[in-house]
Design a protein around this motif. Structure first.
Motif, PDB file in Angstrom:
ATOM      1  N   LEU A 195       0.837  -1.187   0.000  1.00 11.60           N
ATOM      2  CA  LEU A 195       0.000   0.000   0.000  1.00 11.60           C
ATOM      3  C   LEU A 195       0.877   1.244   0.000  1.00 11.60           C
ATOM      4  O   LEU A 195       1.832   1.335   0.784  1.00 11.60           O
ATOM      5  N   VAL A 196       0.539   2.189  -0.851  1.00 13.81           N
ATOM      6  CA  VAL A 196       1.293   3.433  -0.932  1.00 13.81           C
ATOM      7  C   VAL A 196       0.310   4.575  -1.140  1.00 13.81           C
ATOM      8  O   VAL A 196      -0.729   4.396  -1.766  1.00 13.81           O
ATOM      9  N   GLN A 197       0.648   5.736  -0.608  1.00 12.43           N
ATOM     10  CA  GLN A 197      -0.227   6.892  -0.761  1.00 12.43           C
ATOM     11  C   GLN A 197      -0.069   7.519  -2.140  1.00 12.43           C
ATOM     12  O   GLN A 197       1.003   7.420  -2.756  1.00 12.43           O
ATOM     13  N   PRO A 198      -1.094   8.177  -2.626  1.00 10.51           N
ATOM     14  CA  PRO A 198      -0.955   8.889  -3.911  1.00 10.51           C
ATOM     15  C   PRO A 198       0.218   9.851  -3.880  1.00 10.51           C
ATOM     16  O   PRO A 198       0.448  10.551  -2.888  1.00 10.51           O
ATOM     17  N   GLY A 199       0.948   9.865  -4.974  1.00 15.09           N
ATOM     18  CA  GLY A 199       2.139  10.698  -5.064  1.00 15.09           C
ATOM     19  C   GLY A 199       3.398  10.008  -4.590  1.00 15.09           C
ATOM     20  O   GLY A 199       4.509  10.527  -4.783  1.00 15.09           O
ATOM     21  N   GLY A 200       3.245   8.863  -3.976  1.00 15.66           N
ATOM     22  CA  GLY A 200       4.392   8.143  -3.442  1.00 15.66           C
ATOM     23  C   GLY A 200       5.096   7.292  -4.474  1.00 15.66           C
ATOM     24  O   GLY A 200       4.738   7.262  -5.648  1.00 15.66           O
ATOM     25  N   SER A 201       6.117   6.579  -3.997  1.00 13.23           N
ATOM     26  CA  SER A 201       6.917   5.711  -4.853  1.00 13.23           C
ATOM     27  C   SER A 201       6.953   4.306  -4.272  1.00 13.23           C
ATOM     28  O   SER A 201       6.766   4.109  -3.063  1.00 13.23           O
ATOM     29  N   LEU A 202       7.229   3.363  -5.144  1.00 15.90           N
ATOM     30  CA  LEU A 202       7.310   1.974  -4.719  1.00 15.90           C
ATOM     31  C   LEU A 202       8.273   1.247  -5.638  1.00 15.90           C
ATOM     32  O   LEU A 202       8.320   1.523  -6.844  1.00 15.90           O
ATOM     33  N   MET A 203       9.050   0.325  -5.074  1.00 13.96           N
ATOM     34  CA  MET A 203       9.958  -0.476  -5.877  1.00 13.96           C
ATOM     35  C   MET A 203       9.568  -1.937  -5.799  1.00 13.96           C
ATOM     36  O   MET A 203       9.418  -2.490  -4.710  1.00 13.96           O
ATOM     37  N   LEU A 204       9.421  -2.547  -6.941  1.00 12.46           N
ATOM     38  CA  LEU A 204       9.143  -3.972  -7.043  1.00 12.46           C
ATOM     39  C   LEU A 204      10.408  -4.708  -7.462  1.00 12.46           C
ATOM     40  O   LEU A 204      11.213  -4.181  -8.227  1.00 12.46           O
ATOM     41  N   SER A 205      10.552  -5.928  -6.969  1.00 12.79           N
ATOM     42  CA  SER A 205      11.698  -6.758  -7.325  1.00 12.79           C
ATOM     43  C   SER A 205      11.235  -8.029  -8.023  1.00 12.79           C
ATOM     44  O   SER A 205      10.130  -8.515  -7.773  1.00 12.79           O
ATOM     45  N   CYS A 206      12.106  -8.559  -8.846  1.00 10.27           N
ATOM     46  CA  CYS A 206      11.779  -9.772  -9.598  1.00 10.27           C
ATOM     47  C   CYS A 206      13.073 -10.566  -9.759  1.00 10.27           C
ATOM     48  O   CYS A 206      13.992 -10.115 -10.444  1.00 10.27           O
ATOM     49  N   GLN A 207      13.140 -11.706  -9.119  1.00 10.11           N
ATOM     50  CA  GLN A 207      14.354 -12.515  -9.142  1.00 10.11           C
ATOM     51  C   GLN A 207      14.166 -13.742 -10.014  1.00 10.11           C
ATOM     52  O   GLN A 207      13.088 -14.357 -10.011  1.00 10.11           O
ATOM     53  N   ALA A 208      15.226 -14.085 -10.728  1.00  9.41           N
ATOM     54  CA  ALA A 208      15.205 -15.258 -11.598  1.00  9.41           C
ATOM     55  C   ALA A 208      16.101 -16.336 -10.985  1.00  9.41           C
ATOM     56  O   ALA A 208      17.312 -16.328 -11.190  1.00  9.41           O
ATOM     57  N   PRO A 209      15.536 -17.260 -10.235  1.00  5.73           N
ATOM     58  CA  PRO A 209      16.366 -18.266  -9.572  1.00  5.73           C
ATOM     59  C   PRO A 209      16.982 -19.237 -10.569  1.00  5.73           C
ATOM     60  O   PRO A 209      16.302 -19.805 -11.410  1.00  5.73           O
ATOM     61  N   GLY A 210      18.290 -19.368 -10.485  1.00  9.34           N
ATOM     62  CA  GLY A 210      18.959 -20.396 -11.268  1.00  9.34           C
ATOM     63  C   GLY A 210      19.364 -20.007 -12.667  1.00  9.34           C
ATOM     64  O   GLY A 210      20.026 -20.798 -13.350  1.00  9.34           O
ATOM     65  N   ILE A 211      18.996 -18.824 -13.138  1.00  6.81           N
ATOM     66  CA  ILE A 211      19.413 -18.417 -14.474  1.00  6.81           C
ATOM     67  C   ILE A 211      19.966 -17.002 -14.432  1.00  6.81           C
ATOM     68  O   ILE A 211      19.619 -16.216 -13.554  1.00  6.81           O
ATOM     69  N   GLY A 212      20.817 -16.697 -15.368  1.00  7.09           N
ATOM     70  CA  GLY A 212      21.297 -15.327 -15.489  1.00  7.09           C
ATOM     71  C   GLY A 212      20.354 -14.520 -16.356  1.00  7.09           C
ATOM     72  O   GLY A 212      19.661 -15.070 -17.211  1.00  7.09           O
ATOM     73  N   LEU A 213      20.318 -13.221 -16.103  1.00  6.80           N
ATOM     74  CA  LEU A 213      19.415 -12.358 -16.850  1.00  6.80           C
ATOM     75  C   LEU A 213      20.080 -11.703 -18.055  1.00  6.80           C
ATOM     76  O   LEU A 213      19.424 -10.951 -18.778  1.00  6.80           O
ATOM     77  N   ASP A 214      21.339 -11.981 -18.254  1.00  6.49           N
ATOM     78  CA  ASP A 214      22.033 -11.442 -19.424  1.00  6.49           C
ATOM     79  C   ASP A 214      21.306 -11.851 -20.696  1.00  6.49           C
ATOM     80  O   ASP A 214      20.982 -13.019 -20.886  1.00  6.49           O
ATOM     81  N   GLY A 215      21.061 -10.883 -21.534  1.00  8.34           N
ATOM     82  CA  GLY A 215      20.479 -11.206 -22.821  1.00  8.34           C
ATOM     83  C   GLY A 215      18.971 -11.386 -22.825  1.00  8.34           C
ATOM     84  O   GLY A 215      18.404 -11.757 -23.847  1.00  8.34           O
ATOM     85  N   TYR A 216      18.332 -11.122 -21.717  1.00  9.03           N
ATOM     86  CA  TYR A 216      16.871 -11.250 -21.661  1.00  9.03           C
ATOM     87  C   TYR A 216      16.203  -9.879 -21.766  1.00  9.03           C
ATOM     88  O   TYR A 216      16.651  -8.907 -21.175  1.00  9.03           O
ATOM     89  N   VAL A 217      15.114  -9.849 -22.511  1.00 12.33           N
ATOM     90  CA  VAL A 217      14.231  -8.687 -22.514  1.00 12.33           C
ATOM     91  C   VAL A 217      13.379  -8.754 -21.248  1.00 12.33           C
ATOM     92  O   VAL A 217      12.868  -9.836 -20.895  1.00 12.33           O
ATOM     93  N   ILE A 218      13.231  -7.631 -20.576  1.00 10.18           N
ATOM     94  CA  ILE A 218      12.449  -7.564 -19.337  1.00 10.18           C
ATOM     95  C   ILE A 218      11.145  -6.819 -19.602  1.00 10.18           C
ATOM     96  O   ILE A 218      11.167  -5.698 -20.121  1.00 10.18           O
ATOM     97  N   GLY A 219      10.058  -7.421 -19.225  1.00 11.82           N
ATOM     98  CA  GLY A 219       8.767  -6.763 -19.360  1.00 11.82           C
ATOM     99  C   GLY A 219       8.043  -6.695 -18.028  1.00 11.82           C
ATOM    100  O   GLY A 219       8.170  -7.591 -17.199  1.00 11.82           O
ATOM    101  N   TRP A 220       7.344  -5.605 -17.823  1.00 16.81           N
ATOM    102  CA  TRP A 220       6.481  -5.460 -16.645  1.00 16.81           C
ATOM    103  C   TRP A 220       5.058  -5.231 -17.135  1.00 16.81           C
ATOM    104  O   TRP A 220       4.816  -4.406 -18.030  1.00 16.81           O
ATOM    105  N   PHE A 221       4.137  -5.948 -16.521  1.00 17.20           N
ATOM    106  CA  PHE A 221       2.723  -5.885 -16.864  1.00 17.20           C
ATOM    107  C   PHE A 221       1.916  -5.627 -15.600  1.00 17.20           C
ATOM    108  O   PHE A 221       2.423  -5.792 -14.492  1.00 17.20           O
TER     109      PHE A 221
END
Length: 122
Positions: free
Chosen positions: A11-37
């Motif tokens: 929960l965050v107030q209007p005007g605020g900021s928030l950071m989401l994290s996304c971890q890929a267990p067991g693989i490297g992220l080199d060379g991957y396109v990242i999408g957020w939906f």
């Protein structure tokens, strides 16, 4: 089937900021396109922002995507949040292709996170 592990919603107030994290267990992220939906209540899923495979940080308006290859983690920083940003947010990665116009996810993605809820409210 690999599932990305997401965290950081809440929960965050209007005007605020928030950071989401996304971890890929067991693989490297080199060379991957990242999408957020996101999917708001009663609405279809929509693309929020995207980062091409050859960069580690992208600034798209209120959204900043950062890739930390050593930690196998990507981050989405969201600023100036409004109630219209309330939704379940999903990260996704794919090995081929690119972002539409360099900013929006397009096409199918290989792996997805489980989703994390973001509520913007006073």
């Amino acid at each position: 089937q690999l599932q990305l592990v997401q965290s950081g919603g809440g929960l965050v107030q209007p005007g605020g900021s928030l950071m989401l994290s996304c971890q890929a267990p067991g693989i490297g992220l080199d060379g991957y396109v990242i999408g957020w939906f996101r999917q708001a209540p009663g609405k279809e899923r929509e693309g929020v922002t995207c980062m091409n495979a050859d960069i580690t940080r992208a600034y798209h308006g209120r959204f900043t995507i950062t890739r930390d290859n050593a930690k196998r983690t990507v981050y989405l920083l969201m600023n100036s949040l409004t109630p219209e940003d309330t939704a379940v947010y999903y990260c996704a990665i794919k090995k081929s292709g690119a972002c539409l116009g360099g900013t929006l996810p397009t096409g199918s993605f290989d792996y997805w996170g489980q989703g994390t809820a973001v509520t913007v409210s006073s």
